[in-house]
Design a protein around this motif. Structure first.
Motif, PDB file in Angstrom:
ATOM      1  N   UNK A 190       0.823  -1.205   0.000  1.00  0.00           N
ATOM      2  CA  UNK A 190       0.000   0.000   0.000  1.00  0.00           C
ATOM      3  C   UNK A 190       0.860   1.260   0.000  1.00  0.00           C
ATOM      4  N   UNK A 191       1.900   1.285   0.833  1.00  0.00           N
ATOM      5  CA  UNK A 191       2.746   2.473   0.924  1.00  0.00           C
ATOM      6  C   UNK A 191       3.431   2.774  -0.404  1.00  0.00           C
ATOM      7  N   UNK A 192       3.954   1.768  -1.061  1.00  0.00           N
ATOM      8  CA  UNK A 192       4.625   1.979  -2.343  1.00  0.00           C
ATOM      9  C   UNK A 192       3.641   2.437  -3.420  1.00  0.00           C
ATOM     10  N   UNK A 193       2.433   1.870  -3.399  1.00  0.00           N
ATOM     11  CA  UNK A 193       1.427   2.260  -4.393  1.00  0.00           C
ATOM     12  C   UNK A 193       0.974   3.701  -4.181  1.00  0.00           C
ATOM     13  N   UNK A 194       0.759   4.067  -2.932  1.00  0.00           N
ATOM     14  CA  UNK A 194       0.372   5.450  -2.639  1.00  0.00           C
ATOM     15  C   UNK A 194       1.493   6.415  -3.022  1.00  0.00           C
ATOM     16  N   UNK A 195       2.732   6.019  -2.805  1.00  0.00           N
ATOM     17  CA  UNK A 195       3.866   6.860  -3.185  1.00  0.00           C
ATOM     18  C   UNK A 195       3.838   7.151  -4.686  1.00  0.00           C
ATOM     19  N   UNK A 196       3.552   6.114  -5.498  1.00  0.00           N
ATOM     20  CA  UNK A 196       3.478   6.317  -6.945  1.00  0.00           C
ATOM     21  C   UNK A 196       2.314   7.224  -7.318  1.00  0.00           C
ATOM     22  N   UNK A 197       1.150   6.982  -6.710  1.00  0.00           N
ATOM     23  CA  UNK A 197      -0.018   7.803  -7.038  1.00  0.00           C
ATOM     24  C   UNK A 197       0.197   9.260  -6.634  1.00  0.00           C
ATOM     25  N   UNK A 198       0.932   9.489  -5.548  1.00  0.00           N
ATOM     26  CA  UNK A 198       1.205  10.870  -5.123  1.00  0.00           C
ATOM     27  C   UNK A 198       2.093  11.596  -6.119  1.00  0.00           C
TER      28      UNK A 198
END
Length: 568
Positions: free
Chosen positions: A436-444
Protein backbone atom coordinates in the motif's frame (compact mmCIF):
# COMPACT_ATOMS: atom_id res chain seq x y z
CA UNK A 1 -20.87 -30.36 -39.53
CA UNK A 2 -23.48 -29.00 -37.16
CA UNK A 3 -26.25 -26.99 -38.81
CA UNK A 4 -26.02 -23.22 -38.68
CA UNK A 5 -27.94 -22.04 -35.59
CA UNK A 6 -30.06 -18.97 -35.18
CA UNK A 7 -28.00 -15.90 -34.32
CA UNK A 8 -28.69 -12.38 -33.16
CA UNK A 9 -25.58 -11.13 -34.94
CA UNK A 10 -23.66 -10.29 -31.77
CA UNK A 11 -20.11 -11.29 -30.90
CA UNK A 12 -19.85 -14.25 -28.57
CA UNK A 13 -16.97 -16.28 -27.17
CA UNK A 14 -17.26 -18.86 -29.92
CA UNK A 15 -13.76 -20.19 -29.60
CA UNK A 16 -11.94 -20.58 -32.93
CA UNK A 17 -10.27 -23.84 -31.85
CA UNK A 18 -13.66 -25.43 -31.16
CA UNK A 19 -16.60 -23.23 -32.22
CA UNK A 20 -19.25 -25.22 -30.38
CA UNK A 21 -22.36 -23.28 -29.33
CA UNK A 22 -22.29 -23.95 -25.59
CA UNK A 23 -24.88 -21.27 -24.87
CA UNK A 24 -27.41 -22.83 -27.26
CA UNK A 25 -26.55 -26.27 -25.89
CA UNK A 26 -27.42 -25.05 -22.38
CA UNK A 27 -30.65 -23.40 -23.49
CA UNK A 28 -32.01 -26.38 -25.42
CA UNK A 29 -35.24 -27.70 -23.83
CA UNK A 30 -34.09 -31.31 -24.36
CA UNK A 31 -31.35 -30.83 -21.77
CA UNK A 32 -27.83 -32.21 -21.67
CA UNK A 33 -28.68 -35.90 -21.94
CA UNK A 34 -29.44 -38.74 -19.53
CA UNK A 35 -27.94 -41.68 -17.68
CA UNK A 36 -29.63 -45.09 -17.24
CA UNK A 37 -32.20 -45.00 -14.46
CA UNK A 38 -30.38 -47.69 -12.51
CA UNK A 39 -27.42 -45.29 -12.21
CA UNK A 40 -29.46 -42.52 -10.61
CA UNK A 41 -27.87 -41.51 -7.32
CA UNK A 42 -24.42 -42.76 -8.40
CA UNK A 43 -21.68 -40.72 -6.77
CA UNK A 44 -19.13 -38.89 -8.94
CA UNK A 45 -16.18 -37.09 -7.34
CA UNK A 46 -15.70 -33.44 -8.31
CA UNK A 47 -12.42 -32.03 -7.02
CA UNK A 48 -12.48 -28.26 -6.60
CA UNK A 49 -15.42 -25.99 -5.78
CA UNK A 50 -14.51 -23.20 -8.15
CA UNK A 51 -16.83 -22.15 -10.94
CA UNK A 52 -15.93 -25.09 -13.17
CA UNK A 53 -16.44 -27.62 -10.38
CA UNK A 54 -19.78 -26.13 -9.41
CA UNK A 55 -21.05 -26.01 -13.00
CA UNK A 56 -19.98 -29.65 -13.40
CA UNK A 57 -21.64 -30.71 -10.15
CA UNK A 58 -24.79 -28.68 -10.80
CA UNK A 59 -25.38 -30.28 -14.21
CA UNK A 60 -24.53 -33.80 -12.98
CA UNK A 61 -27.09 -33.30 -10.20
CA UNK A 62 -29.75 -32.32 -12.72
CA UNK A 63 -29.06 -35.57 -14.60
CA UNK A 64 -29.71 -37.61 -11.44
CA UNK A 65 -26.12 -38.34 -10.42
CA UNK A 66 -24.75 -37.43 -7.01
CA UNK A 67 -21.71 -35.15 -7.29
CA UNK A 68 -19.43 -35.26 -4.26
CA UNK A 69 -17.46 -32.02 -4.17
CA UNK A 70 -14.04 -31.74 -2.52
CA UNK A 71 -12.63 -28.32 -1.64
CA UNK A 72 -9.35 -27.41 0.07
CA UNK A 73 -10.29 -23.85 1.00
CA UNK A 74 -13.20 -21.65 -0.11
CA UNK A 75 -16.17 -22.26 -2.38
CA UNK A 76 -15.66 -20.16 -5.48
CA UNK A 77 -12.02 -20.72 -6.41
CA UNK A 78 -10.66 -17.62 -8.12
CA UNK A 79 -14.09 -16.01 -8.04
CA UNK A 80 -13.12 -14.91 -4.55
CA UNK A 81 -14.76 -11.89 -2.96
CA UNK A 82 -13.27 -10.35 0.18
CA UNK A 83 -14.90 -7.98 2.67
CA UNK A 84 -13.20 -5.23 4.59
CA UNK A 85 -13.24 -6.21 8.28
CA UNK A 86 -14.71 -2.93 9.47
CA UNK A 87 -17.38 -2.85 6.73
CA UNK A 88 -18.54 -6.35 5.74
CA UNK A 89 -20.87 -4.99 3.05
CA UNK A 90 -17.97 -3.31 1.23
CA UNK A 91 -16.34 -5.93 -0.96
CA UNK A 92 -13.54 -6.41 -3.45
CA UNK A 93 -12.94 -9.20 -5.96
CA UNK A 94 -9.51 -10.77 -5.54
CA UNK A 95 -9.76 -12.89 -8.69
CA UNK A 96 -12.23 -12.58 -11.54
CA UNK A 97 -14.00 -9.23 -11.35
CA UNK A 98 -15.09 -8.30 -14.88
CA UNK A 99 -16.90 -10.51 -17.32
CA UNK A 100 -17.29 -9.81 -21.07
CA UNK A 101 -20.86 -9.87 -22.29
CA UNK A 102 -19.69 -12.08 -25.16
CA UNK A 103 -19.33 -14.93 -22.62
CA UNK A 104 -22.83 -16.21 -23.23
CA UNK A 105 -22.46 -19.61 -21.55
CA UNK A 106 -21.28 -17.83 -18.40
CA UNK A 107 -24.19 -15.40 -18.56
CA UNK A 108 -26.58 -18.35 -18.85
CA UNK A 109 -25.79 -19.05 -15.19
CA UNK A 110 -25.65 -15.39 -14.16
CA UNK A 111 -29.14 -14.94 -15.59
CA UNK A 112 -30.38 -18.25 -14.19
CA UNK A 113 -29.51 -17.03 -10.70
CA UNK A 114 -30.94 -13.56 -11.32
CA UNK A 115 -27.68 -11.82 -10.40
CA UNK A 116 -27.46 -8.08 -10.94
CA UNK A 117 -24.49 -6.80 -12.94
CA UNK A 118 -23.02 -3.37 -13.62
CA UNK A 119 -20.80 -1.74 -16.24
CA UNK A 120 -17.22 -2.25 -15.11
CA UNK A 121 -15.10 0.94 -15.02
CA UNK A 122 -12.30 -0.03 -17.40
CA UNK A 123 -10.05 2.62 -18.97
CA UNK A 124 -12.11 4.98 -21.15
CA UNK A 125 -15.23 2.86 -20.64
CA UNK A 126 -18.66 4.48 -20.41
CA UNK A 127 -18.99 4.30 -16.58
CA UNK A 128 -15.44 5.66 -16.10
CA UNK A 129 -15.61 9.39 -15.39
CA UNK A 130 -12.02 10.03 -16.40
CA UNK A 131 -8.84 8.19 -17.35
CA UNK A 132 -5.24 9.26 -16.77
CA UNK A 133 -2.36 7.80 -18.78
CA UNK A 134 1.02 8.63 -17.25
CA UNK A 135 4.13 7.39 -19.06
CA UNK A 136 7.71 8.53 -18.46
CA UNK A 137 6.40 11.30 -16.23
CA UNK A 138 4.07 12.71 -18.89
CA UNK A 139 0.43 12.81 -17.80
CA UNK A 140 -2.60 12.82 -20.09
CA UNK A 141 -6.10 13.38 -18.65
CA UNK A 142 -9.19 12.54 -20.74
CA UNK A 143 -12.87 12.02 -20.13
CA UNK A 144 -13.63 10.75 -23.63
CA UNK A 145 -11.56 8.51 -25.89
CA UNK A 146 -11.93 11.02 -28.72
CA UNK A 147 -9.94 13.51 -26.63
CA UNK A 148 -6.81 11.36 -26.51
CA UNK A 149 -3.75 12.92 -28.15
CA UNK A 150 -3.18 11.89 -31.76
CA UNK A 151 -0.24 9.68 -30.78
CA UNK A 152 -2.50 7.27 -28.85
CA UNK A 153 -4.90 7.05 -31.78
CA UNK A 154 -1.91 6.09 -33.95
CA UNK A 155 -1.04 3.31 -31.50
CA UNK A 156 -4.63 2.02 -31.47
CA UNK A 157 -4.83 2.14 -35.26
CA UNK A 158 -1.53 0.27 -35.61
CA UNK A 159 -2.95 -2.55 -33.47
CA UNK A 160 -6.18 -2.69 -35.46
CA UNK A 161 -4.25 -2.70 -38.72
CA UNK A 162 -1.91 -5.46 -37.50
CA UNK A 163 -4.95 -7.61 -36.70
CA UNK A 164 -6.67 -6.90 -40.00
CA UNK A 165 -3.60 -7.52 -42.14
CA UNK A 166 -2.03 -10.36 -40.20
CA UNK A 167 -4.86 -12.28 -38.60
CA UNK A 168 -8.01 -11.88 -40.79
CA UNK A 169 -9.65 -10.03 -37.92
CA UNK A 170 -12.69 -8.63 -39.75
CA UNK A 171 -13.44 -11.92 -41.49
CA UNK A 172 -13.17 -13.86 -38.25
CA UNK A 173 -15.47 -11.53 -36.36
CA UNK A 174 -18.07 -11.77 -39.12
CA UNK A 175 -17.89 -15.56 -38.98
CA UNK A 176 -18.28 -15.50 -35.18
CA UNK A 177 -21.26 -13.14 -35.39
CA UNK A 178 -23.01 -15.49 -37.81
CA UNK A 179 -21.81 -18.59 -35.90
CA UNK A 180 -20.38 -19.97 -39.13
CA UNK A 181 -18.28 -22.79 -37.70
CA UNK A 182 -16.96 -23.84 -41.13
CA UNK A 183 -15.61 -20.37 -41.86
CA UNK A 184 -14.21 -19.96 -38.35
CA UNK A 185 -12.27 -23.20 -38.73
CA UNK A 186 -11.03 -22.35 -42.24
CA UNK A 187 -9.58 -19.06 -41.03
CA UNK A 188 -8.18 -20.36 -37.75
CA UNK A 189 -6.66 -23.55 -39.09
CA UNK A 190 -4.89 -21.55 -41.79
CA UNK A 191 -3.19 -19.48 -39.07
CA UNK A 192 -2.28 -22.20 -36.57
CA UNK A 193 1.00 -23.46 -37.95
CA UNK A 194 2.10 -19.94 -38.91
CA UNK A 195 1.51 -18.61 -35.39
CA UNK A 196 2.09 -21.68 -33.22
CA UNK A 197 5.63 -20.56 -32.42
CA UNK A 198 5.03 -16.80 -32.56
CA UNK A 199 4.87 -14.65 -29.43
CA UNK A 200 2.56 -11.69 -28.87
CA UNK A 201 5.53 -9.34 -29.13
CA UNK A 202 6.84 -11.09 -32.24
CA UNK A 203 3.47 -10.62 -33.93
CA UNK A 204 3.31 -6.87 -33.35
CA UNK A 205 7.04 -6.29 -33.96
CA UNK A 206 6.87 -8.13 -37.29
CA UNK A 207 3.67 -6.42 -38.44
CA UNK A 208 3.98 -3.76 -41.13
CA UNK A 209 1.81 -1.42 -39.06
CA UNK A 210 4.11 -1.37 -36.03
CA UNK A 211 7.30 -1.49 -38.09
CA UNK A 212 6.23 1.70 -39.82
CA UNK A 213 5.11 3.29 -36.55
CA UNK A 214 8.34 2.53 -34.68
CA UNK A 215 9.41 1.27 -31.26
CA UNK A 216 7.72 4.05 -29.27
CA UNK A 217 4.34 2.91 -30.57
CA UNK A 218 5.07 -0.72 -29.64
CA UNK A 219 6.25 0.31 -26.20
CA UNK A 220 3.20 2.49 -25.59
CA UNK A 221 0.89 -0.24 -26.84
CA UNK A 222 2.40 -2.51 -24.19
CA UNK A 223 1.91 0.08 -21.48
CA UNK A 224 -1.63 1.16 -22.42
CA UNK A 225 -2.80 -1.95 -24.26
CA UNK A 226 -6.26 -2.60 -25.57
CA UNK A 227 -9.63 -2.88 -23.86
CA UNK A 228 -8.83 -3.47 -20.22
CA UNK A 229 -5.34 -1.96 -19.90
CA UNK A 230 -1.66 -2.60 -20.53
CA UNK A 231 -0.54 -5.93 -21.97
CA UNK A 232 3.25 -5.89 -22.18
CA UNK A 233 3.46 -8.47 -19.39
CA UNK A 234 1.67 -10.75 -21.87
CA UNK A 235 4.24 -10.13 -24.63
CA UNK A 236 6.14 -13.45 -24.12
CA UNK A 237 2.95 -15.50 -24.48
CA UNK A 238 1.67 -17.07 -27.68
CA UNK A 239 -0.09 -14.70 -30.07
CA UNK A 240 -2.75 -17.42 -30.39
CA UNK A 241 -3.80 -16.65 -26.81
CA UNK A 242 -4.28 -12.98 -27.67
CA UNK A 243 -6.18 -13.64 -30.89
CA UNK A 244 -8.69 -15.79 -29.00
CA UNK A 245 -9.33 -12.80 -26.74
CA UNK A 246 -9.68 -10.08 -29.36
CA UNK A 247 -11.63 -12.11 -31.92
CA UNK A 248 -14.35 -12.72 -29.32
CA UNK A 249 -14.37 -9.26 -27.69
CA UNK A 250 -13.28 -10.80 -24.39
CA UNK A 251 -11.24 -7.64 -23.81
CA UNK A 252 -14.24 -5.30 -24.04
CA UNK A 253 -17.77 -4.66 -22.75
CA UNK A 254 -17.09 -5.94 -19.25
CA UNK A 255 -19.60 -6.17 -16.44
CA UNK A 256 -19.09 -6.86 -12.75
CA UNK A 257 -21.41 -8.83 -10.49
CA UNK A 258 -23.11 -6.62 -7.93
CA UNK A 259 -22.09 -7.71 -4.44
CA UNK A 260 -19.06 -9.60 -5.70
CA UNK A 261 -18.16 -12.31 -8.20
CA UNK A 262 -18.39 -14.96 -5.48
CA UNK A 263 -22.17 -14.67 -5.64
CA UNK A 264 -22.10 -16.78 -8.81
CA UNK A 265 -20.46 -19.95 -7.40
CA UNK A 266 -22.29 -19.58 -4.11
CA UNK A 267 -25.52 -19.18 -6.06
CA UNK A 268 -24.93 -22.46 -7.90
CA UNK A 269 -24.13 -24.18 -4.59
CA UNK A 270 -27.48 -23.11 -3.15
CA UNK A 271 -29.74 -23.11 -6.23
CA UNK A 272 -32.52 -25.67 -6.66
CA UNK A 273 -33.00 -26.46 -10.38
CA UNK A 274 -36.56 -26.42 -11.68
CA UNK A 275 -36.19 -29.81 -13.39
CA UNK A 276 -34.33 -32.70 -11.81
CA UNK A 277 -33.97 -36.36 -12.65
CA UNK A 278 -34.22 -38.62 -9.60
CA UNK A 279 -33.80 -35.98 -6.87
CA UNK A 280 -36.84 -34.44 -5.12
CA UNK A 281 -37.82 -30.85 -5.83
CA UNK A 282 -35.78 -28.36 -3.84
CA UNK A 283 -32.57 -30.42 -3.92
CA UNK A 284 -29.41 -28.32 -4.08
CA UNK A 285 -25.70 -29.06 -4.10
CA UNK A 286 -25.61 -27.71 -0.56
CA UNK A 287 -28.36 -30.10 0.58
CA UNK A 288 -26.66 -33.11 -1.05
CA UNK A 289 -23.55 -32.27 0.98
CA UNK A 290 -25.21 -31.48 4.28
CA UNK A 291 -24.16 -27.86 3.91
CA UNK A 292 -20.39 -28.28 3.37
CA UNK A 293 -18.21 -29.92 0.72
CA UNK A 294 -15.69 -32.63 1.56
CA UNK A 295 -12.17 -31.52 2.49
CA UNK A 296 -8.86 -31.23 0.66
CA UNK A 297 -7.85 -34.19 -1.52
CA UNK A 298 -4.50 -35.80 -0.71
CA UNK A 299 -4.49 -38.74 -3.12
CA UNK A 300 -6.22 -40.10 -6.23
CA UNK A 301 -5.55 -43.73 -7.11
CA UNK A 302 -7.08 -46.61 -9.01
CA UNK A 303 -9.19 -48.74 -6.71
CA UNK A 304 -8.06 -52.31 -6.28
CA UNK A 305 -11.66 -53.48 -6.30
CA UNK A 306 -12.47 -52.27 -9.80
CA UNK A 307 -15.91 -51.62 -11.21
CA UNK A 308 -18.44 -53.55 -13.22
CA UNK A 309 -17.36 -55.01 -16.58
CA UNK A 310 -13.73 -54.31 -15.71
CA UNK A 311 -14.16 -50.52 -15.62
CA UNK A 312 -11.86 -48.39 -13.49
CA UNK A 313 -12.95 -47.16 -10.12
CA UNK A 314 -11.07 -44.52 -8.20
CA UNK A 315 -10.14 -44.05 -4.56
CA UNK A 316 -10.16 -40.41 -3.50
CA UNK A 317 -8.49 -39.86 -0.13
CA UNK A 318 -8.87 -36.68 1.89
CA UNK A 319 -6.08 -34.97 3.79
CA UNK A 320 -7.13 -36.50 7.11
CA UNK A 321 -7.48 -40.01 5.75
CA UNK A 322 -11.12 -40.60 4.71
CA UNK A 323 -11.30 -42.54 1.43
CA UNK A 324 -14.28 -43.00 -0.89
CA UNK A 325 -14.51 -44.92 -4.15
CA UNK A 326 -16.10 -43.58 -7.36
CA UNK A 327 -16.70 -44.78 -10.92
CA UNK A 328 -15.63 -41.38 -12.28
CA UNK A 329 -13.64 -38.35 -11.08
CA UNK A 330 -13.61 -34.80 -12.40
CA UNK A 331 -10.59 -32.71 -11.39
CA UNK A 332 -11.18 -28.97 -11.81
CA UNK A 333 -8.13 -27.76 -9.88
CA UNK A 334 -5.14 -26.06 -11.50
CA UNK A 335 -3.63 -29.02 -13.34
CA UNK A 336 -0.18 -28.53 -11.76
CA UNK A 337 -1.72 -29.60 -8.46
CA UNK A 338 -2.14 -33.14 -9.79
CA UNK A 339 1.63 -33.52 -9.51
CA UNK A 340 2.55 -31.02 -6.77
CA UNK A 341 -0.40 -30.93 -4.39
CA UNK A 342 -2.27 -34.21 -4.86
CA UNK A 343 -0.58 -37.61 -4.91
CA UNK A 344 -2.06 -38.72 -8.24
CA UNK A 345 -1.30 -42.23 -9.43
CA UNK A 346 0.74 -41.71 -12.58
CA UNK A 347 -0.87 -44.51 -14.57
CA UNK A 348 -4.27 -42.80 -14.43
CA UNK A 349 -3.31 -40.39 -17.21
CA UNK A 350 -1.47 -41.01 -20.49
CA UNK A 351 2.22 -39.95 -20.48
CA UNK A 352 1.65 -37.26 -23.10
CA UNK A 353 -1.03 -35.70 -20.92
CA UNK A 354 1.38 -35.53 -17.98
CA UNK A 355 3.83 -33.73 -20.26
CA UNK A 356 1.10 -31.28 -21.26
CA UNK A 357 0.23 -30.67 -17.60
CA UNK A 358 3.83 -29.99 -16.61
CA UNK A 359 4.39 -27.62 -19.55
CA UNK A 360 1.43 -25.43 -18.62
CA UNK A 361 2.55 -21.84 -18.07
CA UNK A 362 0.75 -19.80 -15.43
CA UNK A 363 0.47 -16.02 -15.20
CA UNK A 364 1.21 -14.42 -11.84
CA UNK A 365 -1.29 -11.83 -10.64
CA UNK A 366 -1.43 -9.37 -7.75
CA UNK A 367 -4.09 -6.96 -6.48
CA UNK A 368 -4.14 -4.55 -3.56
CA UNK A 369 -7.28 -2.72 -2.42
CA UNK A 370 -8.03 0.01 0.11
CA UNK A 371 -11.38 1.25 1.37
CA UNK A 372 -12.01 5.00 1.43
CA UNK A 373 -14.70 6.99 3.21
CA UNK A 374 -16.51 8.00 0.02
CA UNK A 375 -15.94 8.28 -3.76
CA UNK A 376 -14.16 11.60 -3.41
CA UNK A 377 -12.85 11.36 -6.96
CA UNK A 378 -16.27 12.44 -8.20
CA UNK A 379 -15.82 15.95 -6.75
CA UNK A 380 -14.78 18.09 -9.70
CA UNK A 381 -12.03 20.61 -9.04
CA UNK A 382 -13.69 24.06 -8.98
CA UNK A 383 -10.69 25.61 -10.76
CA UNK A 384 -9.76 23.06 -13.45
CA UNK A 385 -13.16 21.41 -13.77
CA UNK A 386 -11.40 18.02 -13.80
CA UNK A 387 -11.97 15.01 -11.56
CA UNK A 388 -9.20 14.90 -8.94
CA UNK A 389 -8.45 11.16 -9.27
CA UNK A 390 -8.95 8.96 -12.33
CA UNK A 391 -8.76 5.41 -13.50
CA UNK A 392 -5.00 5.33 -14.07
CA UNK A 393 -2.63 3.52 -16.44
CA UNK A 394 1.04 4.13 -15.68
CA UNK A 395 4.52 2.73 -16.14
CA UNK A 396 5.10 3.12 -12.40
CA UNK A 397 4.80 0.20 -9.95
CA UNK A 398 1.00 0.37 -9.82
CA UNK A 399 0.54 -0.16 -13.57
CA UNK A 400 -3.27 0.08 -13.25
CA UNK A 401 -5.48 1.72 -10.61
CA UNK A 402 -9.27 1.33 -10.62
CA UNK A 403 -11.92 3.35 -8.78
CA UNK A 404 -14.89 1.29 -7.57
CA UNK A 405 -17.95 3.24 -6.50
CA UNK A 406 -20.68 1.91 -4.18
CA UNK A 407 -22.87 5.02 -4.24
CA UNK A 408 -22.39 8.68 -3.21
CA UNK A 409 -22.95 8.20 0.52
CA UNK A 410 -21.17 4.88 1.00
CA UNK A 411 -17.55 3.85 1.48
CA UNK A 412 -15.82 3.17 -1.84
CA UNK A 413 -12.87 1.03 -2.90
CA UNK A 414 -9.65 1.84 -4.75
CA UNK A 415 -7.90 -1.04 -6.46
CA UNK A 416 -4.50 0.57 -5.99
CA UNK A 417 -2.66 -1.84 -8.25
CA UNK A 418 -3.55 -4.67 -10.61
CA UNK A 419 -0.45 -6.34 -12.05
CA UNK A 420 0.63 -9.45 -13.95
CA UNK A 421 3.72 -11.62 -14.43
CA UNK A 422 6.97 -9.74 -13.69
CA UNK A 423 5.08 -6.74 -12.36
CA UNK A 424 3.18 -8.99 -9.95
CA UNK A 425 6.38 -10.67 -8.77
CA UNK A 426 7.68 -7.29 -7.58
CA UNK A 427 5.05 -7.40 -4.82
CA UNK A 428 5.32 -11.07 -3.88
CA UNK A 429 7.60 -10.75 -0.83
CA UNK A 430 6.02 -7.56 0.51
CA UNK A 431 3.37 -7.20 3.22
CA UNK A 432 -0.01 -5.63 2.50
CA UNK A 433 1.06 -2.47 4.36
CA UNK A 434 4.31 -2.15 2.40
CA UNK A 435 2.49 -2.71 -0.87
CA UNK A 436 0.00 0.00 0.00
CA UNK A 437 2.75 2.47 0.92
CA UNK A 438 4.62 1.98 -2.34
CA UNK A 439 1.43 2.26 -4.39
CA UNK A 440 0.37 5.45 -2.64
CA UNK A 441 3.87 6.86 -3.19
CA UNK A 442 3.48 6.32 -6.95
CA UNK A 443 -0.02 7.80 -7.04
CA UNK A 444 1.21 10.87 -5.12
CA UNK A 445 3.71 11.48 -7.92
CA UNK A 446 0.90 11.39 -10.48
CA UNK A 447 -1.59 13.35 -8.33
CA UNK A 448 0.58 15.65 -6.16
CA UNK A 449 -2.37 17.84 -5.11
CA UNK A 450 -4.68 15.00 -4.03
CA UNK A 451 -4.65 13.82 -0.42
CA UNK A 452 -5.64 10.19 -0.97
CA UNK A 453 -4.39 9.07 2.44
CA UNK A 454 -6.87 11.22 4.37
CA UNK A 455 -9.76 9.24 2.85
CA UNK A 456 -8.42 5.73 3.60
CA UNK A 457 -10.21 3.77 6.32
CA UNK A 458 -9.45 0.27 7.55
CA UNK A 459 -6.70 -2.08 6.45
CA UNK A 460 -5.56 -2.91 2.90
CA UNK A 461 -6.61 -6.19 1.29
CA UNK A 462 -4.15 -7.92 -1.02
CA UNK A 463 -3.59 -11.15 -2.94
CA UNK A 464 -0.78 -12.80 -4.92
CA UNK A 465 -2.27 -15.87 -6.57
CA UNK A 466 1.12 -17.46 -7.22
CA UNK A 467 1.70 -17.58 -3.45
CA UNK A 468 -1.46 -19.63 -2.81
CA UNK A 469 -0.52 -23.34 -2.71
CA UNK A 470 -3.98 -24.26 -4.00
CA UNK A 471 -3.46 -22.22 -7.19
CA UNK A 472 0.25 -21.47 -7.80
CA UNK A 473 -0.71 -18.77 -10.29
CA UNK A 474 -3.66 -16.82 -11.62
CA UNK A 475 -4.33 -18.71 -14.84
CA UNK A 476 -2.73 -20.57 -17.72
CA UNK A 477 -1.24 -18.57 -20.60
CA UNK A 478 0.42 -20.67 -23.28
CA UNK A 479 3.91 -19.84 -24.49
CA UNK A 480 4.85 -20.18 -28.18
CA UNK A 481 4.92 -23.82 -29.17
CA UNK A 482 2.41 -24.90 -26.53
CA UNK A 483 -0.60 -25.40 -28.80
CA UNK A 484 -0.08 -29.17 -28.92
CA UNK A 485 -0.19 -29.39 -25.13
CA UNK A 486 -3.40 -27.40 -24.93
CA UNK A 487 -5.06 -29.51 -27.61
CA UNK A 488 -4.34 -32.64 -25.57
CA UNK A 489 -5.63 -31.11 -22.34
CA UNK A 490 -8.80 -29.76 -23.91
CA UNK A 491 -9.83 -32.87 -25.88
CA UNK A 492 -9.13 -35.31 -23.03
CA UNK A 493 -12.83 -35.25 -22.07
CA UNK A 494 -13.59 -37.45 -25.11
CA UNK A 495 -12.11 -40.75 -23.95
CA UNK A 496 -13.54 -43.10 -26.55
CA UNK A 497 -10.11 -43.67 -28.13
CA UNK A 498 -8.16 -43.86 -24.87
CA UNK A 499 -6.79 -47.10 -23.50
CA UNK A 500 -9.16 -48.55 -20.90
CA UNK A 501 -6.74 -47.91 -18.01
CA UNK A 502 -6.80 -44.16 -18.76
CA UNK A 503 -10.56 -43.70 -18.78
CA UNK A 504 -12.77 -42.29 -16.07
CA UNK A 505 -10.81 -39.32 -14.76
CA UNK A 506 -11.67 -36.01 -16.44
CA UNK A 507 -9.97 -32.61 -16.37
CA UNK A 508 -11.87 -29.32 -16.35
CA UNK A 509 -11.21 -25.74 -15.34
CA UNK A 510 -10.04 -22.69 -17.15
CA UNK A 511 -6.44 -23.90 -17.51
CA UNK A 512 -7.77 -26.81 -19.56
CA UNK A 513 -9.74 -24.41 -21.77
CA UNK A 514 -8.58 -22.38 -24.73
CA UNK A 515 -9.69 -19.18 -23.00
CA UNK A 516 -7.85 -19.36 -19.68
CA UNK A 517 -8.31 -16.37 -17.43
CA UNK A 518 -11.93 -16.00 -18.54
CA UNK A 519 -14.77 -17.57 -16.60
CA UNK A 520 -16.34 -18.71 -19.88
CA UNK A 521 -13.58 -21.31 -20.18
CA UNK A 522 -14.30 -22.62 -16.69
CA UNK A 523 -17.96 -23.06 -17.64
CA UNK A 524 -17.39 -24.72 -21.01
CA UNK A 525 -14.78 -27.22 -19.81
CA UNK A 526 -17.12 -28.12 -16.96
CA UNK A 527 -19.79 -28.89 -19.56
CA UNK A 528 -17.26 -30.98 -21.49
CA UNK A 529 -16.56 -32.99 -18.35
CA UNK A 530 -20.28 -33.54 -17.79
CA UNK A 531 -20.55 -34.93 -21.32
CA UNK A 532 -17.54 -37.18 -20.72
CA UNK A 533 -18.89 -38.55 -17.43
CA UNK A 534 -22.31 -39.27 -18.93
CA UNK A 535 -20.75 -41.20 -21.83
CA UNK A 536 -18.37 -43.03 -19.51
CA UNK A 537 -21.23 -44.23 -17.30
CA UNK A 538 -23.28 -45.47 -20.25
CA UNK A 539 -25.52 -42.44 -20.71
CA UNK A 540 -26.26 -40.54 -23.88
CA UNK A 541 -26.94 -37.12 -25.36
CA UNK A 542 -30.43 -35.87 -25.98
CA UNK A 543 -31.09 -36.76 -29.63
CA UNK A 544 -32.12 -33.19 -30.46
CA UNK A 545 -29.19 -31.64 -28.57
CA UNK A 546 -25.89 -33.41 -29.31
CA UNK A 547 -23.11 -32.51 -26.89
CA UNK A 548 -19.59 -31.20 -27.42
CA UNK A 549 -18.01 -34.62 -27.84
CA UNK A 550 -20.19 -35.28 -30.87
CA UNK A 551 -18.81 -32.16 -32.58
CA UNK A 552 -15.10 -32.84 -32.07
CA UNK A 553 -14.72 -34.80 -35.29
CA UNK A 554 -16.14 -32.00 -37.42
CA UNK A 555 -15.13 -28.75 -35.70
CA UNK A 556 -12.63 -29.90 -33.10
CA UNK A 557 -9.14 -28.45 -32.58
CA UNK A 558 -6.69 -29.13 -35.38
CA UNK A 559 -4.12 -31.71 -34.37
CA UNK A 560 -0.55 -30.70 -35.19
CA UNK A 561 2.17 -33.31 -35.61
CA UNK A 562 3.44 -34.46 -32.21
CA UNK A 563 5.48 -37.64 -32.19
CA UNK A 564 8.32 -38.60 -29.87
CA UNK A 565 10.45 -41.68 -30.46
CA UNK A 566 13.67 -41.45 -28.46
CA UNK A 567 14.66 -44.97 -29.52
CA UNK A 568 14.85 -44.13 -33.22
Amino acid sequence: MESLPQTDGSINMLNPDFPFNYDLYLQHPAGLGSVPEELHGTEVAVIGAGLSGLVTAYELMILGLKPVIYEADQIGGRLRTASFPSAPDVTCDLGGMRFPTSGKALYHYINLLGLDTYDFPNPLATPTDSTVIELEGQKVYVEDEADLPHFFHEVAEAWKRALREGAHFDEMQEAIKSRDADQIKRIWNSLLEEFDEESFYGFIANSAAFKEAGFSHRETFGQVGFGSGGWDTDFPNSILEILRVVYTDADDNHRGITGGANRLPLGLWNHAPSQLAHWPAGTTLASLHGGAPRGAVARIARSAAGGTNGANTFDVTERFGRTATYPAVVSTVQSWLLSTGIDTEESLLPPKLWTAIERSHYMQSSKTFVMVDRPFWKDRDPVTGQYPLSMTLTDRLNRATYLLDNGPDRPAVILLSYTWNDDALKWLSLSAERRMELMLHSLEKIYPDVDIRSHIIGQPVTVSWEADPNFMGAFKANLPGHYRYQEQLFTHFDQRDLAAEHRGIFLAGDDVSWTAGWAEGAVTTGLNAVWGVVQHLGGQDAEQNPGPGQALASIGPKRLENRLDVTA
